[in-house]
Write a protein that holds these residues in place. Structure first.
Motif, PDB file in Angstrom:
ATOM      1  N   MET A   1       0.856  -1.147   0.000  1.00 14.22           N
ATOM      2  CA  MET A   1       0.000   0.000   0.000  1.00 14.22           C
ATOM      3  C   MET A   1       0.881   1.181   0.000  1.00 14.22           C
ATOM      4  N   ARG A   2       0.511   2.266  -0.389  1.00 12.52           N
ATOM      5  CA  ARG A   2       1.416   3.339  -0.188  1.00 12.52           C
ATOM      6  C   ARG A   2       1.203   3.694   1.125  1.00 12.52           C
ATOM      7  N   ASN A   3       1.482   3.051   0.319  1.00 12.75           N
ATOM      8  CA  ASN A   3       0.763   3.535   1.316  1.00 12.75           C
ATOM      9  C   ASN A   3       0.834   2.573   2.345  1.00 12.75           C
ATOM     10  N   PHE A   4       1.268   1.735   2.222  1.00  7.86           N
ATOM     11  CA  PHE A   4       1.659   0.766   3.194  1.00  7.86           C
ATOM     12  C   PHE A   4       2.742   0.017   2.593  1.00  7.86           C
ATOM     13  N   CYS A 179       2.558  -2.767  -6.299  1.00  7.02           N
ATOM     14  CA  CYS A 179       1.859  -3.363  -5.159  1.00  7.02           C
ATOM     15  C   CYS A 179       0.620  -4.098  -5.656  1.00  7.02           C
ATOM     16  N   TYR A 180       0.605  -5.404  -5.521  1.00  2.59           N
ATOM     17  CA  TYR A 180      -0.493  -6.214  -6.056  1.00  2.59           C
ATOM     18  C   TYR A 180      -1.837  -5.828  -5.448  1.00  2.59           C
ATOM     19  N   HIS A 181      -1.910  -5.786  -4.133  1.00  2.00           N
ATOM     20  CA  HIS A 181      -3.203  -5.493  -3.514  1.00  2.00           C
ATOM     21  C   HIS A 181      -3.611  -4.039  -3.755  1.00  2.00           C
ATOM     22  N   LEU A 467      -3.762  -9.032   2.760  1.00  2.00           N
ATOM     23  CA  LEU A 467      -4.149  -8.196   1.624  1.00  2.00           C
ATOM     24  C   LEU A 467      -3.948  -8.932   0.301  1.00  2.00           C
ATOM     25  N   TYR A 468      -2.900  -9.725   0.222  1.00  2.00           N
ATOM     26  CA  TYR A 468      -2.663 -10.509  -0.992  1.00  2.00           C
ATOM     27  C   TYR A 468      -3.790 -11.518  -1.198  1.00  2.00           C
ATOM     28  N   TYR A 475     -11.024 -10.304  -5.469  1.00  2.00           N
ATOM     29  CA  TYR A 475     -11.063  -9.196  -6.420  1.00  2.00           C
ATOM     30  C   TYR A 475     -10.515  -9.563  -7.797  1.00  2.00           C
ATOM     31  N   GLU A 476      -9.465 -10.362  -7.815  1.00  2.00           N
ATOM     32  CA  GLU A 476      -8.878 -10.781  -9.089  1.00  2.00           C
ATOM     33  C   GLU A 476      -9.916 -11.368 -10.054  1.00  2.00           C
ATOM     34  N   PRO A 477     -10.872 -12.184  -9.580  1.00  2.00           N
ATOM     35  CA  PRO A 477     -11.848 -12.753 -10.524  1.00  2.00           C
ATOM     36  C   PRO A 477     -12.741 -11.720 -11.207  1.00  2.00           C
ATOM     37  N   TYR A 478     -12.771 -10.498 -10.677  1.00  3.31           N
ATOM     38  CA  TYR A 478     -13.676  -9.490 -11.222  1.00  3.31           C
ATOM     39  C   TYR A 478     -12.950  -8.307 -11.854  1.00  3.31           C
ATOM     40  N   LYS A 479     -11.702  -8.533 -12.223  1.00  5.27           N
ATOM     41  CA  LYS A 479     -11.011  -7.512 -13.008  1.00  5.27           C
ATOM     42  C   LYS A 479     -11.719  -7.392 -14.355  1.00  5.27           C
TER      43      LYS A 479
END
Length: 556
Positions: A1-4, A179-181, A467-468, A475-479
């Protein structure tokens, strides 16, 4: 995250191969001087060697203040990197909340430092001030002094294309944080113990969410005999937390953040927005229903992040059922003593009435404009070498995380990374606390997706693992496959100036009307047509044309 774990903008076994053998140890003997920097008497050592100069030399650096860094001057990474490079930094720290105003004043007055770092200078600003000569083009400097930068470009050519202006020049170096997530960060989180207590399932549709929030409001899930539960609360002022960031994606694709172009997407080669479409009105109708039935906290439009966290960490009882944001730290105390952050689980993108459900994608894997060299720099070659070194593996780990053996270490044989593959490194202390040992994601660094996910997975309470997995599984299935977020674009001076004026007028109006429609101050039936007409009067068509032209130019 950035943010993290910003920012970003959509790459360590790969990184370790990329950087292997490209630097010397800090205590190693430097090569003999072989270059004289232009306009100065300093002698640079050979690229890839340390220190960078034989005699200690000072660079003046304007830097964005970072709330996680106590003091850049006394920071341990600053001291370590000065010893390694023989470059002393004279810092000018700009408060984060006023950094754009300060940047504008400096650029207008031409009272430049040698370097501007961490102020996230936009592609448009780079183009404007680069073409005017305020920012030096870095192409030749990269070719002669940018050993690590060139390797980064070779391994990740998309990075070079993203930061190259339309005139062919590179005016700024990026912070790479793939950042993947973060790439699917418009999330909602729900308090799982309440679901279990009320025998409810994780929502899958907008109707499911409505019924769950209604149950939270009416059925006393915290068990204290009071109707003090707040089903859904948000803030408009934190990372990925605005009211439409998650919910609108059940009606129409709505990338709030993307590359900084609010709400913009590309469909069938056409740049467009959703906020003047019938689907947007239906999304607002749904959000309005939640609000008017008391399922969304009234404070959601006015409270800041600290006030939201106070709700999430209410001392007497859990009172908040759900919130939005890129991670649980938006609305609870991340890694806090209460442990509540662990009890909120991500809600998958919800299927709307017409069957739509999008995981909005942030296509940027880097923060542009992390490092510029100004025309006032006395030693631009040295400034380039100093920044270039920050892309090395050790420097990235030290600048982002801290000291080897204390904040991070190399992985041991048999350890597995977040991605399920052999790990490369391990974080020893969680990122996100105030400290004075690293720069906490300020300035150039190279964290590819492979690098980030090669960190040792520590267990079910590891924030990066959570988060990963939540992103991968939910979420990946709904890109989206037929629509995409607008990528970073460089504009000409004229385009940038015109687009900036239009963007502020239009986006401020859209935000205002989201609030007015939601609370019922404007009617979705009687006032919708006038709202769309007002967008037309604000020249939305021209606004989209500017980005369409830039997008088409980029695609050629």
């Amino acid at each position: 995250m950035r943010n993290f774990v910003k920012k970003t903008i959509g790459l360590a076994a790969v990184l370790s191969l990329l950087l292997a053998g490209c630097s010397t140890e800090s205590g190693s003997k430097a090569a003999e001087p072989d270059q004289k920097a232009s306009g100065t008497d300093i002698q640079l050592t050979a690229p890839g060697t340390y220190p960078l100069v034989q005699e200690k030399t000072t660079l003046k650096v304007m830097v964005r203040g970072n709330p996680l860094v106590e003091n850049f001057e006394t920071n341990e990474f600053t001291k370590w990197y000065e010893e390694k490079t023989n470059v002393h930094i004279e810092w000018e720290v700009v408060p984060e909340q006023s950094m754009q105003e300060k940047l504008n004043l400096v650029l207008a007055s031409e009272d430049y430092p040698d370097v501007i770092m961490g102020l996230n200078i936009s592609p448009s600003q780079q183009m404007i001030y680069g073409s005017q000569g305020a920012f030096l083009p870095l192409n030749d400097l990269i070719e002669k002094q940018g050993l690590q930068t060139k390797k980064m470009f070779q391994e990740n050519p998309e990075i070079k294309s993203m930061i190259t202006a339309i005139d062919g020049n590179i005016y700024a170096l990026p912070e790479v944080n793939d950042c993947y997530h973060c790439s699917m960060s418009q999330k909602m989180w729900i308090y799982e113990p309440w679901l279990k207590k009320l025998n409810l399932k994780m929502p899958e549709t907008t109707e499911d969410l409505y019924q769950v929030l209604k149950a939270f409001k009416e059925q006393d899930p915290n068990g204290n005999g009071k109707k003090d539960e707040i089903p859904l609360a948000i803030t408009q002022k934190s990372w990925r937390s605005s009211i439409d960031a998650f919910l609108m994606n059940s009606f129409i694709y709505n990338p709030i953040y993307g590359s900084g172009y609010k709400h913009m997407f590309v469909k069938e080669g056409k740049v467009d927005v959703g906020y003047n479409k019938p689907e947007w009105r239906e999304g607002l109708r749904y959000i309005q229903k939640l609000y008017q039935e008391g399922l969304i906290a009234q404070e959601s439009f006015t409270q800041d992040e600290n006030q939201l966290i106070q709700l999430g960490e209410n001392q007497n009882a859990v009172i908040m059922g759900a919130s939005t944001g890129g991670h649980q730290g938006v609305f609870t105390q991340l890694l806090g003593d209460s442990g509540r952050w662990l009890e909120y689980k991500a809600v998958p993108p919800l299927k709307g009435p017409e069957g739509k459900r999008f995981a909005a994608v942030d296509t940027t894997a880097l923060t542009p404009g992390a490092f510029v060299i100004t025309k006032k720099a006395k030693n631009p070659e040295l400034a380039m070498r100093w920044a270039d070194g920050l892309y090395e593996k050790e420097q990235t780990l030290r600048s982002v995380y801290g000291r080897p053996g204390q904040e991070w270490r190399d992985a041991e044989k048999g350890e597995i990374g977040i991605n399920g593959k052999p790990a490369v490194w391990s974080e020893l202390k969680s990122f996100g606390t105030v400290q004075n040992v690293n720069w906490a994601q300020t300035g150039p660094a190279l964290r590819t997706n492979d690098f980030r996910l090669s960190a040792v997975a520590k267990g079910d309470d590891d924030l990066e693992v959570i988060l990963y997995q939540e992103t991968k599984n939910k979420y990946e299935p709904y890109k989206p496959t037929d629509v995409s977020t607008l990528p970073p674009l460089f504009l000409t001076n004229e385009q940038a100036t015109e687009a900036a004026d239009l963007a502020k007028t239009i986006n401020d109006y859209v935000d205002e009307m989201i609030a007015r429609f939601m609370i019922g101050d404007a009617s979705l039936d009687q006032d919708w047509d006038s709202y769309v007409s007002q967008l037309d009067a604000m020249n939305l068509k021209r606004y989209l044309e500017i980005y369409q032209t830039a997008y088409d130019s980029r695609s050629k």
